[in-house]
Design a protein around this motif. Sequence first.
Motif, PDB file in Angstrom:
ATOM      1  N   LEU A 110      44.437  40.281  33.220  1.00  0.00           N
ATOM      2  CA  LEU A 110      44.164  38.850  33.079  1.00  0.00           C
ATOM      3  C   LEU A 110      43.391  38.562  31.796  1.00  0.00           C
ATOM      4  O   LEU A 110      43.710  37.618  31.062  1.00  0.00           O
ATOM      5  CB  LEU A 110      43.375  38.352  34.293  1.00  0.00           C
ATOM      6  CG  LEU A 110      42.967  36.873  34.289  1.00  0.00           C
ATOM      7  CD1 LEU A 110      44.194  35.975  34.288  1.00  0.00           C
ATOM      8  CD2 LEU A 110      42.078  36.564  35.500  1.00  0.00           C
ATOM      9  N   ALA A 111      42.389  39.414  31.507  1.00  0.00           N
ATOM     10  CA  ALA A 111      41.597  39.231  30.285  1.00  0.00           C
ATOM     11  C   ALA A 111      42.459  39.388  29.040  1.00  0.00           C
ATOM     12  O   ALA A 111      42.361  38.591  28.097  1.00  0.00           O
ATOM     13  CB  ALA A 111      40.442  40.233  30.264  1.00  0.00           C
ATOM     14  N   ASN A 112      43.320  40.408  29.037  1.00  0.00           N
ATOM     15  CA  ASN A 112      44.198  40.618  27.882  1.00  0.00           C
ATOM     16  C   ASN A 112      45.191  39.468  27.731  1.00  0.00           C
ATOM     17  O   ASN A 112      45.490  39.025  26.613  1.00  0.00           O
ATOM     18  CB  ASN A 112      44.947  41.943  28.026  1.00  0.00           C
ATOM     19  CG  ASN A 112      44.028  43.143  27.898  1.00  0.00           C
ATOM     20  OD1 ASN A 112      42.975  43.064  27.268  1.00  0.00           O
ATOM     21  ND2 ASN A 112      44.407  44.255  28.500  1.00  0.00           N
ATOM     22  N   GLY A 113      45.719  38.986  28.858  1.00  0.00           N
ATOM     23  CA  GLY A 113      46.663  37.879  28.808  1.00  0.00           C
ATOM     24  C   GLY A 113      46.025  36.598  28.297  1.00  0.00           C
ATOM     25  O   GLY A 113      46.609  35.890  27.472  1.00  0.00           O
ATOM     26  N   GLN A 124      36.125  35.739  27.889  1.00  0.00           N
ATOM     27  CA  GLN A 124      36.285  37.184  27.883  1.00  0.00           C
ATOM     28  C   GLN A 124      35.060  37.899  28.443  1.00  0.00           C
ATOM     29  O   GLN A 124      35.182  38.857  29.213  1.00  0.00           O
ATOM     30  CB  GLN A 124      36.562  37.668  26.457  1.00  0.00           C
ATOM     31  CG  GLN A 124      37.903  37.239  25.908  1.00  0.00           C
ATOM     32  CD  GLN A 124      39.058  37.845  26.662  1.00  0.00           C
ATOM     33  OE1 GLN A 124      39.196  39.048  26.758  1.00  0.00           O
ATOM     34  NE2 GLN A 124      39.913  36.999  27.220  1.00  0.00           N
ATOM     35  N   SER A 125      33.871  37.441  28.088  1.00  0.00           N
ATOM     36  CA  SER A 125      32.650  38.098  28.567  1.00  0.00           C
ATOM     37  C   SER A 125      32.515  37.975  30.084  1.00  0.00           C
ATOM     38  O   SER A 125      32.060  38.904  30.753  1.00  0.00           O
ATOM     39  CB  SER A 125      31.421  37.515  27.874  1.00  0.00           C
ATOM     40  OG  SER A 125      31.312  36.125  28.114  1.00  0.00           O
ATOM     41  N   SER A 126      32.913  36.839  30.649  1.00  0.00           N
ATOM     42  CA  SER A 126      32.847  36.654  32.107  1.00  0.00           C
ATOM     43  C   SER A 126      33.769  37.636  32.824  1.00  0.00           C
ATOM     44  O   SER A 126      33.386  38.256  33.832  1.00  0.00           O
ATOM     45  CB  SER A 126      33.228  35.222  32.474  1.00  0.00           C
ATOM     46  OG  SER A 126      32.339  34.296  31.904  1.00  0.00           O
ATOM     47  N   MET A 166      32.754  40.959  35.237  1.00  0.00           N
ATOM     48  CA  MET A 166      33.293  41.222  36.568  1.00  0.00           C
ATOM     49  C   MET A 166      33.800  42.654  36.678  1.00  0.00           C
ATOM     50  O   MET A 166      33.582  43.329  37.698  1.00  0.00           O
ATOM     51  CB  MET A 166      34.423  40.235  36.867  1.00  0.00           C
ATOM     52  CG  MET A 166      33.977  38.801  37.019  1.00  0.00           C
ATOM     53  SD  MET A 166      35.352  37.636  37.137  1.00  0.00           S
ATOM     54  CE  MET A 166      36.141  38.195  38.632  1.00  0.00           C
ATOM     55  N   ILE A 167      34.466  43.142  35.641  1.00  0.00           N
ATOM     56  CA  ILE A 167      34.958  44.522  35.640  1.00  0.00           C
ATOM     57  C   ILE A 167      33.795  45.497  35.723  1.00  0.00           C
ATOM     58  O   ILE A 167      33.837  46.494  36.453  1.00  0.00           O
ATOM     59  CB  ILE A 167      35.805  44.780  34.381  1.00  0.00           C
ATOM     60  CG1 ILE A 167      37.097  43.955  34.428  1.00  0.00           C
ATOM     61  CG2 ILE A 167      36.147  46.264  34.247  1.00  0.00           C
ATOM     62  CD1 ILE A 167      37.908  44.008  33.163  1.00  0.00           C
ATOM     63  N   GLY A 168      32.722  45.218  34.989  1.00  0.00           N
ATOM     64  CA  GLY A 168      31.544  46.079  35.031  1.00  0.00           C
ATOM     65  C   GLY A 168      30.939  46.150  36.422  1.00  0.00           C
ATOM     66  O   GLY A 168      30.536  47.228  36.882  1.00  0.00           O
ATOM     67  N   PHE A 169      30.862  45.005  37.113  1.00  0.00           N
ATOM     68  CA  PHE A 169      30.331  44.990  38.476  1.00  0.00           C
ATOM     69  C   PHE A 169      31.218  45.785  39.428  1.00  0.00           C
ATOM     70  O   PHE A 169      30.718  46.456  40.347  1.00  0.00           O
ATOM     71  CB  PHE A 169      30.184  43.551  38.970  1.00  0.00           C
ATOM     72  CG  PHE A 169      28.873  42.921  38.591  1.00  0.00           C
ATOM     73  CD1 PHE A 169      27.676  43.429  39.061  1.00  0.00           C
ATOM     74  CD2 PHE A 169      28.837  41.824  37.750  1.00  0.00           C
ATOM     75  CE1 PHE A 169      26.465  42.855  38.710  1.00  0.00           C
ATOM     76  CE2 PHE A 169      27.637  41.251  37.381  1.00  0.00           C
ATOM     77  CZ  PHE A 169      26.441  41.760  37.860  1.00  0.00           C
TER      78      PHE A 169
END
Length: 274
Positions: free
Chosen positions: A35-38, A226-228, A232-235
């Motif tokens: 989703l982030a890349n898209g 992107q940071s948001s 989420m991925i980090g969590f």
Amino acid sequence: MYLTLKEIRHDKWKFTALGLIIFLIVFLVLFITGLANGLANDSGSAIKETPAKTFILQKGSQARLNRSNLSTKDWQKFQDKYHNAATKLSIAQMTIQRKNNASKKTDIAYFITNQNSFLTPKAVKKTTGNEVYVSKKLETDGYKVGDSFKDSNSNKTFKIAGFTNNESYSHSPVIYLNNRQATDILPDSNSFNTIALKKGLSKKSGYQVITNQTLIDNIPGYSAEQSSLYLMIGFLYLISLFVLAVFFLQKAYQYNNLVDNASLDLNVSLGCFL
């Protein structure tokens, strides 16, 4: 290996639950990464997919195109040095509507540059009059080759001559205009936002010099978006580490108890023997 398989059969529901949790976390990580890349591609593909390496902006514009305003005098300085490796670019985010349907509106981004510019996709051919090439993303709004649309601000009508790839800027499909066509929709068509260079340039006195990625990073909303997602991925990674840590700590505790019991049995056996 035998004891491991035996334990898995004994506590199959616990291991199934653990495997399911890890699978779901991995699925969410892959989903959010995609989703982030898209979204990143949808926000800046019209800039990223060009051969431009450097962008020259007005000093003090803070790497934001909409805050940069250059003149013909600025253009002459770079054209004399870089020739075909330099080109002007103006970007205007506006709204279009179908020629005979004012209720059907679409947000778009006009990319105004020379028709033979290296910023123009290869699919763009020479056009005449009000013919323009547009991003293929407009097909999702029902547009097709030969359709006409009207600029909601100037009421100028354009005809779609063909489609490029899915170029977009700030999540809006891109429409490519030449300098002549821009005179009908912009109040000052002699000024422009930036000068794109094929070559790298670290600095230039009196101007802000940035890379194409820096330009994309400063598109409104891009960095926050992107940071948001990556937060989420980090969590999710932290959650997976926590789950695995609890599981292995439990196993370590059971192992220590097993070792203590074995040591006790060994001591008792030795005492009886002696």
